[in-house]
Design an enzyme around this catalytic site. Structure first.
Site, PDB file in Angstrom:
ATOM      1  CB  SER A  56       0.045  -4.390  -2.166  1.00  0.00           C
ATOM      2  OG  SER A  56       1.313  -4.051  -2.646  1.00  0.00           O
ATOM      3  CE  LYS A  59       2.841  -7.279  -2.291  1.00  0.00           C
ATOM      4  NZ  LYS A  59       3.464  -6.047  -1.778  1.00  0.00           N
ATOM      5  CB  SER A 121       3.045  -4.582   1.737  1.00  0.00           C
ATOM      6  OG  SER A 121       2.361  -4.735   0.521  1.00  0.00           O
ATOM      7  CE  LYS A 223      -0.561  -6.412   1.609  1.00  0.00           C
ATOM      8  NZ  LYS A 223      -0.241  -4.961   1.602  1.00  0.00           N
TER       9      LYS A 223
END
Length: 381
Positions: A56, A59, A121, A223
């Site tokens: 993730s 992202k 997320s 993140k």
């Protein structure tokens, strides 16, 4: 090739602590990097240039694409985007993955979707945004890759908008750090979202997974990532006393290990690593190069660009600066000609080379002088 060592006075001033056996940061992560946010200088790297599965953490690229669309005016925060069955089934409650809990065939505001991606997320939020900007998630992934390459993130290859495991979904730790720096510097009006601790949507409250927030003073992003393939990873950023560092690591074996490593690496990034400015562009180095057939026997040298070294404080003692050139140089020489290199080396540091240029012009000797120099050259072999 003649190589001349020049231990510059400025460097000697930096030495204050005795060198210890361990000269760099030690981590159990498979990939890691520390970046100075102001300059973009890599302070530490462990397999940092190697493309890896980012989960993730990729992202961040999805978010950057959305922020650039907002800046271009092709998207607005108040736009309401449709939630397709693909977005719901692949990234929504039905998927069992990280989700914003969007309802199929509903519509969601771009501002909410941004928070859904950054804080929760949400895979469904990523796909909704991808379909709005690219038509399909696959087309959007191609757009992500192309834009990453335009930005100089050459290790990047994206197969989706979410970070879902795919052999073609890769990016290096250093490029993730550079991506974070772009988000911080180019889109400061949205950066505060990365520090928000929770977001409630559809009556469901979810919390930011970043283990640095509220724990490490000055931490404000960015993140986390986790899949079976990648392990547990983090892109984190924090600022203290006017200095900002970005850390990236991947491959930890548990959520708890990630939290521990996040604090430990960020503390090292801000306390143990410094950016040493050795020369500014145009500074002279403490060596004159020999000249053949010139009206002077030597020429002064200067650096063509700023020379910096990001180092662990324990590596400072063995920092060396070497002047290297094919010598003697042959006249005529014009001021500004690149005539050699300045090589910066230290333990656990990838050697860097910087151009050295002539600080002055050197004319060729006259005919008689050239004949005499040639005779001397032959006699000396």
């Amino acid at each position: 090739m003649r190589v001349f060592s020049a231990f510059v006075f400025l460097i000697s001033l930096l030495v204050s602590a005795p060198l210890q056996a361990q000269t760099t940061y030690q981590t159990e992560a498979s990939h890691a990097a520390i970046l100075d946010a102001e300059t973009g200088e890599v302070l530490y790297s462990l397999n940092g240039d190697e493309a890896m599965p980012p989960a993730s953490m990729s992202k961040m690229m999805t978010v950057l694409m959305v922020l650039e669309a907002l800046e271009a005016g092709s998207l607005s925060l108040d736009d309401e985007l449709p939630v397709s069955e693909h977005a719901w089934r692949t990234g929504g409650a039905a998927s069992g993955s990280s989700t914003m809990f969007l309802e199929v065939n509903s519509r969601a505001r771009v501002e909410d979707l941004l928070r859904g991606v950054i804080i929760q997320s949400g895979n469904d939020a990523c796909i909704v945004l991808a379909e709005a900007l690219g038509g399909t998630e696959e087309a959007f992934a191609d757009m992500m890759t192309d834009r990453a390459h335009e930005l100089g993130l050459t290790s990047a290859s994206f197969a989706n908008a979410t970070g879902w495991p795919d052999p073609d979904h890769r990016i290096s730790a250093i490029d993730l750090a550079r991506l974070a720096r772009i988000l911080i510097e180019d889109h400061p009006e949205y950066y505060g979202i990365w520090a928000e601790r929770e977001f409630t949507y559809n009556g469901i409250r979810q919390y930011n997974r970043n283990p640095l927030l509220g724990v490490f003073s000055g931490a404000d992003g960015l993140k986390t990532g986790h899949t079976e393939e990648s392990g547990y990873g983090l892109v984190g950023s924090a600022e203290r006393d006017g200095e900002r560092r970005i850390i990236v690591f991947n491959g930890m074996d548990s959520n708890a290990a990630r939290a521990t490593e996040a604090e430990r690496m960020m503390r090292a990034a801000l306390s143990d690593y410094s950016l040493y400015r050795l020369f500014e562009a145009g500074d002279a180095v403490d060596h004159r190069a020999e000249v053949f057939m010139g009206d002077t026997e030597t020429v002064a040298l200067r650096v063509a660009s700023d020379v910096t070294a990001g180092l662990h404080r324990r590596a400072r003692r063995d920092l060396t600066v070497t002047v290297s050139y094919d010598g003697p140089l042959v006249a005529p020489i014009q001021e500004g000609d690149v005539v050699g290199s300045l090589i910066v080396e230290a333990p656990d540091y990838d050697a860097r080379e910087y151009d050295l240029v002539a600080a002055e012009s050197v004319a060729e000797k006259g005919l008689i002088g050239r004949i005499g120099a040639a005779i001397v050259h032959m006699l000396r072999g």
